[in-house]
Write an enzyme that holds these catalytic residues in place. Structure first.
Site, short mmCIF file in Angstrom:
data_model
loop_
_atom_site.label_atom_id
_atom_site.label_comp_id
_atom_site.label_asym_id
_atom_site.label_seq_id
_atom_site.Cartn_x
_atom_site.Cartn_y
_atom_site.Cartn_z
N ASP A 11 -10.90 -2.39 3.97
CA ASP A 11 -11.39 -3.68 3.48
C ASP A 11 -10.61 -4.76 4.23
O ASP A 11 -9.60 -4.48 4.88
CB ASP A 11 -11.16 -3.80 1.96
CG ASP A 11 -11.62 -5.14 1.40
OD1 ASP A 11 -12.72 -5.60 1.78
OD2 ASP A 11 -10.89 -5.76 0.62
N SER A 12 -11.06 -6.00 4.07
CA SER A 12 -10.32 -7.12 4.65
C SER A 12 -8.97 -7.30 3.94
O SER A 12 -8.12 -8.03 4.43
CB SER A 12 -11.14 -8.41 4.51
OG SER A 12 -11.35 -8.68 3.14
N TYR A 45 -12.69 -12.00 5.71
CA TYR A 45 -13.70 -11.72 6.73
C TYR A 45 -14.89 -12.66 6.59
O TYR A 45 -15.57 -12.95 7.56
CB TYR A 45 -14.20 -10.28 6.58
CG TYR A 45 -13.36 -9.21 7.24
CD1 TYR A 45 -12.08 -9.48 7.73
CD2 TYR A 45 -13.84 -7.92 7.37
CE1 TYR A 45 -11.31 -8.48 8.31
CE2 TYR A 45 -13.09 -6.92 7.97
CZ TYR A 45 -11.82 -7.20 8.43
OH TYR A 45 -11.08 -6.21 9.01
N GLY A 46 -15.15 -13.10 5.36
CA GLY A 46 -16.36 -13.89 5.08
C GLY A 46 -16.46 -15.16 5.91
O GLY A 46 -17.56 -15.68 6.12
N CYS A 87 -15.97 -2.85 1.80
CA CYS A 87 -16.06 -4.30 1.97
C CYS A 87 -17.53 -4.62 2.17
O CYS A 87 -18.15 -4.10 3.12
CB CYS A 87 -15.24 -4.71 3.19
SG CYS A 87 -15.42 -6.43 3.66
N GLU A 112 -6.30 -12.35 -3.27
CA GLU A 112 -5.27 -11.81 -2.38
C GLU A 112 -3.88 -12.30 -2.81
O GLU A 112 -2.89 -11.60 -2.69
CB GLU A 112 -5.53 -12.25 -0.93
CG GLU A 112 -6.63 -11.48 -0.23
CD GLU A 112 -6.27 -10.04 0.11
OE1 GLU A 112 -5.17 -9.81 0.62
OE2 GLU A 112 -7.12 -9.15 -0.15
N CYS A 160 -18.89 -8.36 -3.76
CA CYS A 160 -17.68 -8.40 -2.95
C CYS A 160 -16.67 -7.53 -3.67
O CYS A 160 -16.49 -7.66 -4.89
CB CYS A 160 -17.17 -9.84 -2.84
SG CYS A 160 -15.51 -9.97 -2.12
N THR A 161 -16.02 -6.63 -2.94
CA THR A 161 -15.16 -5.66 -3.61
C THR A 161 -13.90 -6.29 -4.20
O THR A 161 -13.21 -5.66 -5.01
CB THR A 161 -14.79 -4.51 -2.66
OG1 THR A 161 -14.23 -5.06 -1.45
CG2 THR A 161 -16.00 -3.67 -2.33
N HIS A 162 -13.61 -7.53 -3.82
CA HIS A 162 -12.50 -8.23 -4.46
C HIS A 162 -12.83 -8.65 -5.90
O HIS A 162 -11.94 -8.80 -6.73
CB HIS A 162 -12.13 -9.50 -3.68
CG HIS A 162 -11.27 -9.29 -2.48
ND1 HIS A 162 -11.74 -8.74 -1.32
CD2 HIS A 162 -9.96 -9.58 -2.26
CE1 HIS A 162 -10.76 -8.69 -0.42
NE2 HIS A 162 -9.67 -9.19 -0.97
#
Ligand code: DGL
Length: 275
Positions: free
Chosen positions: A20-21, A52-53, A83, A162, A194-196
């Site tokens: 992932d990012s 990344y977005g 991601c 993050e 979004c995996t976040h």
């Protein structure tokens, strides 16, 4: 908290690679570990390049290719692009570039969302590349039927996650702003694209209210990983973590989400390669 040995020299042979990012893909790793306990895993967080977005598609493709090469060199038998943004932009190219390796990508859960909605309107929270990508477009075309699908980007939310700010006032204000247009249009199901975002699912749920359903596709993705793997797996439950960012930040996220104490290995980009 389960104590995890500080494995730093790679995932050995026969592991599942995920990337992932940043920390978002850990929400997918959690499901992979739950459903495939006999497999070792190797997780790479490209936090040096997060988010990344906001990056051009060509750059996301180049980063995804470099990461996949690194994971394969360290023994990945299958790779989960954990991601949505990298999946939207790079998944097809990765399958062409590494034809011997099965890749599993992320796509917002449109099919279950369309089946669940009572109001006839569902929302998708994701980054702009995911919202404008073909994977989502195809899913809407195939599965939405007469249901309205409303897209919503959440600029800045990945960065807050993050940083580990999952429910502070700034994150709450940002999430509230993102939800307003969706709730205003009667959305009763929201696909987390979004995996976040599962990291802030409790906050989203609180602000959206109990009648709104949140959908995270990671369970279905882990089932798909099990389908593409050639065998059952014979690992020893070894989980390796690599990051191009701050190892301590990844260790904190792993501790919070997976309950594991790990020492991630730092990796650095040089001439398009990770080492
Ligand atoms: N977890 C990534 C995704 O699923 C985050 C995107 C980003 O880095 O902007 O899209």
């Amino acid at each position: 908290m389960a104590k995890q040995s500080a494995a730093v020299e790679g995932g050995g042979s026969g592991c599942i690679g995920l990337f992932d990012s940043g920390v978002g893909g850990l929400t997918v790793l959690r499901e992979v570990m739950r459903q495939l306990p006999r497999w070792d895993t190797i997780y790479l967080a490209d936090s040096a390049n997060c988010p990344y977005g906001a990056r051009p598609a060509e750059e996301i493709r180049r980063l995804s290719e470099g990461i996949s090469r690194c994971l394969i060199e360290r023994g990945a038998r299958a790779i989960v692009v954990a991601c949505n943004t990298a999946s939207a932009v790079a998944l097809r190219g990765l399958r062409e570039c590494f034809p011997g390796v099965p890749f599993v990508g992320m796509v917002p859960a449109i099919k279950p969302a369309a089946a669940l909605t009572k109001s006839g309107a569902v929302g998708v929270l994701a980054t702009p590349p995911t919202l404008h990508g073909r994977l989502l477009g195809d899913a809407v075309e195939r599965y939405a039927g007469g249901v309205r699908v409303l897209s919503q980007a959440c600029p800045g939310l990945v960065e807050r996650i993050e940083e580990g700010d999952l429910d502070g006032p700034a994150t709450e204000a940002l999430v509230r702003r993102c939800l307003e247009p969706l709730l205003g249009q009667g959305v009763d199901v929201i696909a987390l694209g979004c995996t976040h975002y599962p990291f802030v699912a409790p906050l989203i749920q609180r602000l959206a209210g109990p009648e709104v359903r949140l959908l995270d596709p990671s369970e279905a993705v882990a089932r798909q990983v099990a389908r593409v793997l050639p065998e059952q797996g014979s690992g020893s439950g070894r989980h390796v973590f690599l990051t191009s960012g701050e190892p301590e930040a990844l260790a904190r996220a792993v501790r919070r989400l997976l309950g594991l104490a790990v020492q991630p290995e730092p990796v650095a980009w040089r001439d398009g390669r990770l080492g």
